[in-house]
Write an enzyme that holds these catalytic residues in place. Structure first.
Site, short mmCIF file in Angstrom:
data_model
loop_
_atom_site.label_atom_id
_atom_site.label_comp_id
_atom_site.label_asym_id
_atom_site.label_seq_id
_atom_site.Cartn_x
_atom_site.Cartn_y
_atom_site.Cartn_z
N ASP A 30 13.87 -3.22 90.35
CA ASP A 30 15.09 -4.02 90.20
C ASP A 30 14.68 -5.46 89.89
OD1 ASP A 30 18.27 -3.69 91.36
OD2 ASP A 30 17.49 -5.72 91.03
N ASN A 86 26.24 2.54 94.32
CA ASN A 86 27.54 1.88 94.29
C ASN A 86 28.37 2.54 93.19
OD1 ASN A 86 26.77 -0.02 96.29
ND2 ASN A 86 25.70 -1.22 94.73
N GLN A 93 29.34 -2.00 92.10
CA GLN A 93 28.63 -1.56 90.90
C GLN A 93 28.77 -2.60 89.79
OE1 GLN A 93 29.74 2.33 89.36
NE2 GLN A 93 27.97 2.39 87.98
N SER A 94 27.64 -3.01 89.23
CA SER A 94 27.68 -4.00 88.14
C SER A 94 27.09 -3.45 86.85
CB SER A 94 26.93 -5.27 88.55
OG SER A 94 25.58 -4.98 88.86
N VAL A 95 26.28 -2.39 86.93
CA VAL A 95 25.75 -1.73 85.73
C VAL A 95 26.32 -0.32 85.71
CG1 VAL A 95 23.71 -0.94 84.50
CG2 VAL A 95 23.64 -3.13 85.73
N HIS A 99 22.82 4.82 88.91
CA HIS A 99 21.48 4.48 89.41
C HIS A 99 21.48 4.53 90.91
CE1 HIS A 99 23.87 0.84 88.82
NE2 HIS A 99 23.26 0.34 89.89
N HIS A 101 19.63 2.95 94.13
CA HIS A 101 18.73 1.90 94.61
C HIS A 101 17.85 2.53 95.69
CE1 HIS A 101 21.23 -1.63 93.15
NE2 HIS A 101 22.16 -0.69 93.15
P1 AMP Z 1 24.72 -2.27 90.97
O1 AMP Z 1 25.27 -3.61 91.32
O2 AMP Z 1 24.73 -1.26 92.08
O3 AMP Z 1 25.34 -1.74 89.70
O4 AMP Z 1 23.18 -2.49 90.69
C1 AMP Z 1 22.70 -2.97 89.47
C2 AMP Z 1 21.30 -3.47 89.72
O5 AMP Z 1 20.65 -3.58 88.48
C3 AMP Z 1 21.24 -4.84 90.39
O6 AMP Z 1 20.52 -4.74 91.62
C4 AMP Z 1 20.52 -5.71 89.36
O7 AMP Z 1 19.65 -6.63 89.96
C5 AMP Z 1 19.80 -4.68 88.53
N1 AMP Z 1 19.52 -5.05 87.17
C6 AMP Z 1 20.40 -5.54 86.26
N2 AMP Z 1 19.79 -5.73 85.08
C7 AMP Z 1 18.51 -5.31 85.24
C8 AMP Z 1 17.36 -5.26 84.38
N3 AMP Z 1 17.43 -5.66 83.10
N4 AMP Z 1 16.20 -4.77 84.89
C9 AMP Z 1 16.13 -4.38 86.17
N5 AMP Z 1 17.17 -4.41 87.03
C10 AMP Z 1 18.33 -4.88 86.57
#
Ligand code: AMP
Length: 113
Positions: A30, A86, A93-95, A99, A101
């Protein structure tokens, strides 16, 4: 055009510190670690959320869990780690590419915030 950052990492079109790869799964550090060990374990297939899983995807998710076990062993934390998913913005969830963690290397409080 696919703008998903995790798809780009999987395709080698964006940088990442990859620690595990198989036919169906990729794992990488991460970028903003929340624990001494913080690895993201992702299916190669772009599925936005757990809520979007179809029955045919269940095998892939088994592969993701198996990869999590292998990654935990690789980092010497097989006896104590947490897997977090998430689902949806309201859950953090932001991506929007599924995934897990994998968090380890410090005391992990319960319940999570
Ligand atoms: P979530 O908020 O559960 O969707 O987690 C998304 C995670 O992706 C966060 O912990 C970010 O720090 C991580 N993240 C976003 N962009 C990248 C990237 N380019 N490489 C590695 N981790 C990332």
């Amino acid at each position: 055009m696919n703008t998903c950052i995790f798809c780009k990492i999987i395709e080698g079109k964006a940088p990442a510190k990859i620690v595990y790869e198989s036919d169906q799964v990729v794992a990488f550090h991460d970028i903003h670690p929340k624990a001494p060990v913080h690895i993201l374990i992702v299916p190669r297939k772009h599925i936005p959320r757990i809520a979007d899983l179809e029955p045919e995807d269940h095998g892939i998710m088994g592969e993701v869990i198996g990869a999590a076990k292998a990654v935990a062993e690789q980092f010497g934390v097989g006896d104590g780690f947490r897997l977090v998913v998430n689902n949806g913005a309201i859950a953090g969830q932001s991506v929007f590419h599924i995934h897990f963690h994998l968090l380890a290397g410090r005391c992990l409080g319960w319940p999570p915030g």
